[in-house]
Design an enzyme around this catalytic site. Structure first.
Site, short mmCIF file in Angstrom:
data_model
loop_
_atom_site.label_atom_id
_atom_site.label_comp_id
_atom_site.label_asym_id
_atom_site.label_seq_id
_atom_site.Cartn_x
_atom_site.Cartn_y
_atom_site.Cartn_z
N HIS A 1 0.84 -1.19 0.00
CA HIS A 1 0.00 0.00 0.00
C HIS A 1 0.88 1.25 0.00
O HIS A 1 2.02 1.22 0.50
CB HIS A 1 -0.89 0.03 1.25
CG HIS A 1 -1.94 -1.03 1.27
ND1 HIS A 1 -3.21 -0.80 1.75
CD2 HIS A 1 -1.93 -2.33 0.86
CE1 HIS A 1 -3.94 -1.90 1.65
NE2 HIS A 1 -3.16 -2.86 1.12
N ASN A 2 0.35 2.33 -0.55
CA ASN A 2 1.07 3.60 -0.48
C ASN A 2 1.11 4.08 0.97
O ASN A 2 0.09 4.10 1.66
CB ASN A 2 0.39 4.65 -1.35
CG ASN A 2 0.51 4.34 -2.82
OD1 ASN A 2 1.60 4.06 -3.30
ND2 ASN A 2 -0.61 4.39 -3.55
#
Length: 219
Positions: free
Chosen positions: A88-89
């Site tokens: 995930h960012n």
């Protein structure tokens, strides 16, 4: 209610057919080893060397850049997971995958790069190998370890986060072993060296193996 049950059964049947098809394709690509898939993944992104055995569970989450390379004569225990994608960012407002749940656009998960497993590695049960991880020749991963980052050859690696606790051999022997090309080891070499292969390794035996392989192929 009946329609929902029917749809669930239909999905299970579809997934079973797709998995059976994937297993056939995987084995056609891996006739030179003894591995088998326990998950579906992007087949062309995973390469596995000669004689390596064990279950292959790659979690790429459809990321086309999530790649795994496993060397020759590796031992992979049950429930080992290669987490090559699915990141995930973390430098944005939220780590939440907004595209996936609030739009029609496909979510792009992240990867930290190639998972590289060298020749003659043993990965213990229930270990997780994270994206971008480099585990070079001769390493041992203790059961249940979560492995990130880069390590040196012939390291014994355990824990969460995993660390090297010791080397398998002294540097002099490791340098000799790194001069051996495991891809050249064949049935003939193995059958003529069963006794030697089960003897504790010292410098003289390491030199014998190296020179035997090199002379066989005139390297």
């Amino acid at each position: 209610m009946i329609k929902e049950i029917f749809n669930i059964l239909k999905l299970k049947l579809y997934n079973k057919r797709e998995m059976n098809r994937f297993i056939r394709e995987f084995r056609e690509k891996n006739l030179h080893n003894h591995t088998f898939p326990v998950s579906r993944f992007i087949l062309e992104n995973v390469s596995i060397g000669k004689a390596t055995y064990g279950p292959i569970e790659v979690l790429d989450y459809g990321n086309k850049n999530a790649k795994v390379r496993i060397g020759n004569f590796c031992s992979i225990a049950a429930n080992v997971k290669f987490l090559s994608g699915g990141g995930h960012n973390i430098n944005t407002l939220s780590t939440y995958p907004f595209y996936a749940y609030f739009s029609q656009k496909e979510e792009e998960n992240t990867t930290k790069g190639l998972i590289s497993i060298g020749d003659d590695c043993w990965i213990g049960r229930d270990s997780i190998i994270c994206s971008g991880c480099n585990i070079p020749q001769g390493c041992i991963i203790g059961a249940g370890s979560v492995v990130r980052g880069n390590f040196e050859p012939y390291s014994i690696i355990i824990g969460n986060p995993a660390i090297c606790i010791k080397k398998r051999f002294v540097k002099e022997i490791i340098d000799i072993l790194l001069d051996i090309d495991f891809s050249l080891i064949d049935k003939d070499f193995i059958s003529h060296n069963f006794k030697n292969l089960y003897m504790p390794l010292d410098k003289n035996l390491a030199l014998y193996f190296r020179d035997e392989i090199k002379s066989k192929y005139k390297l």
